[in-house]
Design an enzyme around this catalytic site. Sequence first.
Site, PDB file in Angstrom:
ATOM      1  CB  CYS A 201       0.563   2.032  -4.716  1.00  0.00           C
ATOM      2  SG  CYS A 201      -0.575   2.218  -6.110  1.00  0.00           S
ATOM      3  CB  CYS A 204      -0.497   0.136  -0.328  1.00  0.00           C
ATOM      4  SG  CYS A 204      -1.510   1.586   0.039  1.00  0.00           S
ATOM      5  CB  CYS A 227      -5.883  -3.265  -6.573  1.00  0.00           C
ATOM      6  SG  CYS A 227      -6.127  -4.009  -8.200  1.00  0.00           S
TER       7      CYS A 227
END
Length: 243
Positions: A201, A204, A227
Amino acid sequence: MLDGNLDTRAGRLNDRYRHHAAIEVLRRAVTDPDLGKVALVSSFGAESVVLLHMVSKVAPGLPVLFIDTQMLFPETLDYQREVAAKLGLTNVQVITASEAEIAAHDPDGTLHKVNPDACCDFRKTVPLERVLSGYDAWITGRKRFQNGQRAALEFFEPEPPARLRVNPLAHWRPEDVQDYMIENRLPRHPLVAKGYPSIGCAPCTSPVAPGEDPRSGRWRGQEKSECGIHFIGGRMVRGKVSA
């Protein structure tokens, strides 16, 4: 109904295909009765195109599950569409958290700043679990050279309580990945050239300096390195997000 427990089935499959090349492991995984109903989960990230290309050769209609967290880089969304079209993948399924889940857990889009595990959980892990509940096994692009929990990966591994995971590229080296891309003239994720060897993402993920671990740009400065969709055995298992 599939016979035997997960450990037994995983062991049987690893023995059966231990000396097979990655594409042959993949080819057999989509038809072997010990696997059952199978899907590929792909991030369409820096190295994803290798496994996607293999799927296009052996089973272009295989379900390809792509999790759109709604916080991805625009380049990733464009790349997903480009690769799917170029390779002729006919069953890409885009998975997202519902509007109600976002409103309940992250209405202002800042959860990743205070609790990145919870953000990953409701944006990735929970939506993926909803879809994977209909499958007996799923294919990943994980590799041993990515270190950490991946250092001892086998082709097939149990995912309690009822699924198997298939890692066709488990034994590949970094140079194997690059050679495959070059030999098959595969499109690269545009962010790789900008210093992103591992792409998640946007909030991040940061660029990686020469000499750093390729995954060091994921959740930089935090102990977090996964994740959550790959955790099993008591580590951040799929389930309901805590309030």
